[in-house]
Motif scaffolding. Sequence first.
Motif, mmCIF file in Angstrom:
data_model
loop_
_atom_site.group_PDB
_atom_site.id
_atom_site.type_symbol
_atom_site.label_atom_id
_atom_site.label_comp_id
_atom_site.label_asym_id
_atom_site.label_seq_id
_atom_site.Cartn_x
_atom_site.Cartn_y
_atom_site.Cartn_z
ATOM 1 N N GLY A 585 0.777 -1.142 0.011
ATOM 2 C CA GLY A 585 -0.053 0.037 -0.073
ATOM 3 C C GLY A 585 0.758 1.107 0.019
ATOM 4 O O GLY A 585 1.993 1.398 0.658
ATOM 5 N N TRP A 586 0.370 2.418 -0.640
ATOM 6 C CA TRP A 586 1.102 3.722 -0.769
ATOM 7 C C TRP A 586 0.092 4.522 -0.451
ATOM 8 O O TRP A 586 -0.736 4.963 -1.394
ATOM 9 N N ASN A 587 0.270 5.292 0.680
ATOM 10 C CA ASN A 587 -0.760 6.374 1.139
ATOM 11 C C ASN A 587 0.070 7.504 0.507
ATOM 12 O O ASN A 587 0.311 8.477 1.073
ATOM 13 N N ILE A 588 -0.335 7.916 -0.679
ATOM 14 C CA ILE A 588 -0.040 9.041 -1.393
ATOM 15 C C ILE A 588 -0.363 10.257 -0.910
ATOM 16 O O ILE A 588 0.292 11.568 -0.984
ATOM 17 N N ALA A 589 -1.667 10.486 -0.103
ATOM 18 C CA ALA A 589 -2.161 11.743 0.432
ATOM 19 C C ALA A 589 -1.085 12.276 1.674
ATOM 20 O O ALA A 589 -1.225 13.293 1.823
ATOM 21 N N ASN A 590 -0.338 11.309 2.183
ATOM 22 C CA ASN A 590 0.748 11.815 3.277
ATOM 23 C C ASN A 590 2.254 12.091 2.582
ATOM 24 O O ASN A 590 2.991 12.351 3.431
ATOM 25 N N GLU A 591 2.390 12.130 1.420
ATOM 26 C CA GLU A 591 3.553 12.680 0.773
ATOM 27 C C GLU A 591 3.472 14.221 0.753
ATOM 28 O O GLU A 591 2.494 15.019 0.889
ATOM 29 N N GLU A 592 4.630 14.602 0.860
ATOM 30 C CA GLU A 592 4.712 16.187 0.917
ATOM 31 C C GLU A 592 4.228 16.833 -0.141
ATOM 32 O O GLU A 592 3.806 18.047 0.225
ATOM 33 N N PHE A 593 4.405 16.308 -1.297
ATOM 34 C CA PHE A 593 3.487 17.257 -2.287
ATOM 35 C C PHE A 593 2.047 17.292 -2.431
ATOM 36 O O PHE A 593 1.762 17.945 -3.275
ATOM 37 N N LEU A 594 1.503 16.574 -1.544
ATOM 38 C CA LEU A 594 -0.032 16.528 -1.408
ATOM 39 C C LEU A 594 -0.373 17.130 0.035
ATOM 40 O O LEU A 594 -1.524 17.398 0.267
ATOM 41 N N LYS A 595 0.653 17.297 0.843
ATOM 42 C CA LYS A 595 -0.029 17.541 2.235
ATOM 43 C C LYS A 595 -0.307 19.293 2.237
ATOM 44 O O LYS A 595 -1.239 19.270 3.150
ATOM 45 N N GLY A 596 0.088 19.903 1.461
ATOM 46 C CA GLY A 596 -0.493 21.428 1.347
ATOM 47 C C GLY A 596 -1.817 21.494 0.744
ATOM 48 O O GLY A 596 -2.357 22.578 1.026
ATOM 49 N N THR A 597 -2.343 20.438 0.075
ATOM 50 C CA THR A 597 -3.737 20.665 -0.349
ATOM 51 C C THR A 597 -4.737 20.336 0.610
ATOM 52 O O THR A 597 -4.806 19.413 1.398
ATOM 53 N N ASN A 598 -5.840 21.142 0.510
ATOM 54 C CA ASN A 598 -7.113 20.923 1.168
ATOM 55 C C ASN A 598 -8.074 19.989 0.523
ATOM 56 O O ASN A 598 -9.200 19.850 1.275
ATOM 57 N N THR A 599 -7.679 19.657 -0.841
ATOM 58 C CA THR A 599 -8.784 18.798 -1.578
ATOM 59 C C THR A 599 -8.633 17.353 -1.198
ATOM 60 O O THR A 599 -9.568 16.784 -1.142
ATOM 61 N N ILE A 600 -7.622 16.825 -1.253
ATOM 62 C CA ILE A 600 -7.131 15.604 -0.933
ATOM 63 C C ILE A 600 -7.122 15.178 0.291
ATOM 64 O O ILE A 600 -6.029 15.548 0.847
ATOM 65 N N SER A 601 -8.125 14.457 1.008
ATOM 66 C CA SER A 601 -7.793 13.875 2.380
ATOM 67 C C SER A 601 -7.257 12.491 2.407
ATOM 68 O O SER A 601 -6.727 11.980 3.682
ATOM 69 N N GLN A 602 -7.684 11.741 1.392
ATOM 70 C CA GLN A 602 -7.337 10.302 1.276
ATOM 71 C C GLN A 602 -6.831 9.802 0.016
ATOM 72 O O GLN A 602 -7.618 10.166 -0.700
ATOM 73 N N LEU A 603 -5.860 9.077 -0.365
ATOM 74 C CA LEU A 603 -5.308 8.727 -1.689
ATOM 75 C C LEU A 603 -4.490 7.436 -1.356
ATOM 76 O O LEU A 603 -3.119 7.658 -1.201
ATOM 77 N N LYS A 604 -5.025 6.326 -1.411
ATOM 78 C CA LYS A 604 -4.125 5.188 -1.176
ATOM 79 C C LYS A 604 -4.217 4.145 -2.156
ATOM 80 O O LYS A 604 -5.340 3.461 -2.567
ATOM 81 N N LEU A 605 -2.979 3.722 -2.664
ATOM 82 C CA LEU A 605 -2.896 2.560 -3.796
ATOM 83 C C LEU A 605 -2.711 1.390 -3.099
ATOM 84 O O LEU A 605 -2.053 1.242 -2.122
ATOM 85 N N ARG A 606 -3.557 0.438 -3.520
ATOM 86 C CA ARG A 606 -3.367 -1.015 -2.879
ATOM 87 C C ARG A 606 -3.147 -1.996 -4.046
ATOM 88 O O ARG A 606 -3.468 -1.943 -5.271
ATOM 89 N N ALA A 607 -2.162 -3.018 -3.855
ATOM 90 C CA ALA A 607 -2.109 -4.017 -4.792
ATOM 91 C C ALA A 607 -1.711 -5.429 -4.107
ATOM 92 O O ALA A 607 -0.833 -5.318 -3.168
ATOM 93 N N GLY A 608 -2.400 -6.569 -4.283
ATOM 94 C CA GLY A 608 -2.009 -7.822 -3.585
ATOM 95 C C GLY A 608 -2.129 -9.031 -4.622
ATOM 96 O O GLY A 608 -2.960 -8.993 -5.322
ATOM 97 N N VAL A 609 -1.762 -10.072 -3.971
ATOM 98 C CA VAL A 609 -1.894 -11.259 -4.401
ATOM 99 C C VAL A 609 -2.163 -12.377 -3.515
ATOM 100 O O VAL A 609 -1.445 -12.127 -2.633
ATOM 101 N N GLY A 610 -2.979 -13.325 -3.657
ATOM 102 C CA GLY A 610 -3.032 -14.398 -2.491
ATOM 103 C C GLY A 610 -3.635 -15.569 -3.302
ATOM 104 O O GLY A 610 -3.965 -15.866 -4.178
#
Length: 981
Positions: A585-610
């Motif tokens: 998982g990658w929580n893109i919303a917590n990256e520095e380049f998105l922390k200043g925006t008030n628009t995106i509060s959550q953005l997480k990519l997921r990928a898996g295999v089982g």
Amino acid sequence: MKKQLTNFLFLLFMALPWVALAQDLTLTGTVKDQDGKPIEVAMVGIKNTSTLAYTDAEGKFTLKYGPNSILVVSAIGYDKQEIALTNQRTLDIILTGGNASLDELVVVGYGTQRKGDVTSSVSSVKSEDFLKGTVRDAAQLIQGKVAGLRITTPSGDPNATTQINLRGLNSINGSQNPLVIVDGVPGSITTVAPEDIESIDVLKDGSAAAIYGTRATGGVILITTRKNKNSENKTTVEYNAYVNQQRIYRKPEMMDASDYRRLISQGYAYEDLGSNTNWIDEVLQNPLSHNHNLAFFGGNYKTNFTGTLNYRDWDGIMLKTGQERVALRADLNHEMYDGKVKTNLQLISTTTTSNQGGAGGWAWRQAMIRNPTDAIKNADGTWKESNAYMYDNPLGYIHETINDAKTKENRFSGSVEYRPMRDLNFKLLASRVQGDYLSGSATTFQHVNTTKNNMNGTASRYTSANTENLLELTGNYVKTFNDHRFTLLGGYSWQDNTSENFYAYNYDFPTDAYSYNKLEAGTALQRGLASMTSYKSKWQLAGFFARLNYVFDNKYMVMASVRREGSSTFGENNQWGTFPAFSLGWNIANEEFLKGTNTISQLKLRAGVGVTGTIASSPYQSQISYNFATGQGAFIGGKWVPGFIPARNFNPDLRWEKKTEWNAGLDFGIYKNKLSGSIDFYTRTVNDLLYYFSVPVPPYLTSSMMLNAGSMKNSGIEVMLNYAAIQKKDFSWNTTLTFSTNKNKLIDLSNDQFDVTTEYFDAGYTGEPIQVSTHRVQVGGPIGQFYVLKSVGVDDNGKWLVENKNGEIIPIAQATPEDRQFYGNGIPKFNVGWNNNLNYKRFDLTVNFRGAFGHDILNMQRLYYENPVNKAYNVLKTAYDPVYGKELKNDLVYVSHYIEKGDYLKLDNITLGYTLPKVIKGINNLRVYGSVLNLYTFTGYKGIDPEGVSYTGDYTFAPGIDHRDKYPNTRTYTLGLNVSF
């Protein structure tokens, strides 16, 4: 000297407070979020020291501190807070900056996980979002609320349950049902009363479900029951009750007596028997049913209890059908040694009594085809019967049949949790589930078994018992430091199940007063015509499992798990298997380049295999067995044993089906999660399908055997959107939309040892007198395809014109089986759900829609009752409507004319509630509500209800058949009350 001593004592007295302050003080407190919810595993420490503590599940902590200390409090997803300590003994701390939706705890396999850390496809539905009003089981609570989880209600029978399918079909002869876990113990969707459930979590993809190994190919549903959450020493009592009335959703429009007499006057060969009887109305009722749930919550944070009692008394719309159920649950929790040891004891006891009488599919068929000019009874008061083929008086069938059943299930479970240190805990869980079933059926001397077949009463008894034991030991280690958090799980699981049953049947009794309570009195026993069977089976399952979760800086997440599992249901060469899983998982919303925006509060990519598995439906499929047969025999152990013949071949290589699933997803939220949701893409391939293969005799003992042969593929998209449309002081509106697609394909039906000569198998059955299959499953094609003669017109003689295999139009009399073709599919391509919650001051309103699109339904009622070939049977009013502009005068045949588009959008539930002001002392909450279930369906389908078809069990590979022998679907009106003290 005396003065000096006095001065010294005075100085010592003045210094005591400062000496006391110089000693360590004990600080206790709580850490909560902005909504007042406790934050678990928040780190609480003294700055520039090694003093450190973590909050527990209730957000509580305890630590010691000295003078001039600064308290540092932090938790993943929240802003760090520093507090100067000045002799405080208690402290309540509120952390801000957290995303409440991400900090919710989601139940996953063998524990919980913060929602923001989840890297697999997991859906969670809390009790406040459950379907309101009358529901029959736990699955209906989340109907239409989980993308990819299809829950249908194909029958109005009060003894029936919902049908569940997750992400399409995944097996031929294995189970399609998801694994259901209730508070850590395997169960079913009927284990607990719906009113007793706190949350339902669904593990949808392989990376989430692989921790459960061979039982998880159909997905995993985790049910968490309600428990006492109050830390105060007080008792709360809740009472919830409702009364409902059911009506048939839509009545079939059969011809009535006036239609008969009109057609007779026109020369049609119907018989007027002189009466006026609406047979459907005669077998139906509009029953009142009621449900009561009483819950007790008491104790404190050290010792607390929960007790619930549920009573349900439901009657069905068909006469003499109903269910009475009493469910009791007791849950006791106690902690000791400063919270290092926690214990839990739980008992769930359910007793269900059902009455079916003679109602059901056969009686419903007879009510539809019965001559409306016929009388119910003869002049002497006996039921009026006829010698027509498969033609019985439905009321006589219902009233002269006794069919009772009682089911008891007792579930005992207990757990001990030991936490030797803050970061480490061990848990031992043990459970025992005992189920007993007893049924009895009988027919009287006035039943058609006697009046038409001279059996002089029939009777049977059936009983079964099931015992299942579970033992699990798990260890969990959680470590948080700086920006790192590890969670390591390891465990062992043992499960065994023993089932047995007994059945006896007899007839030709001297009196029908015995009912089913004196089977030996039937003289068919002396003539060797009675029957008796018994059976016993046992299986065992053992597993070792481990899982690692790692989160760095609340941005990057990794999950890896593995289960090594052995099962006694498979061949001796393949009793153990390995089931790994991995997801990122990658929580893109917590990256520095998105922390200043008030628009995106959550953005997480997921990928898996089982990888998950499916076990065989019977525990002895790999072993040879023998059946008794008079006059025959077999070589067993090198000796000829008379009376036994082989029933199954030996297959030591039999193993489980193996599903490999890839899933990629995106979780998002914008404008402080005003709009949030998720999108998932998945593809799953099932190899080593369990399949009954035709084999040569000899060398094999029987002509078929269960093998691992072939593969199947499913893929699809799932979307869920949540929108807080209006959030005002007195009015709010929240809406949720779910959308899912599924595409399946049978890839192969062969293995390394056997190649199929016919790469298809037929499924489904029309019944008498047509007696042909309805579907064909072809290698390389999708599952669910109807296989039928395509009708294109009617000739001048009223006979069908069909299309042959070359595309030519021919009379149906010239058609051959090879002219049948694929026409439509019974599995929906798209499923949608739209759920709305509105609140205005003290009023609350929920409106729920569900829909299925891109599928077809074989309307069996039209197939048999829209063709007036047999004048002994009643037909639909549409039977004489022109077909292709001509009157149909055909024999009963299976043609595509009776396959209809099954698309529908159902206004499934509307509930309006009102919460009264607190005007009565002692009453904390008082709410009244009204609800309608299955209110209206937007569809072009001509049958009773497009949802009244089965997609599981015997109809897994013949989906979309609306059978003529069915219990019709209903609409339910409910009035209810919720009150707490």
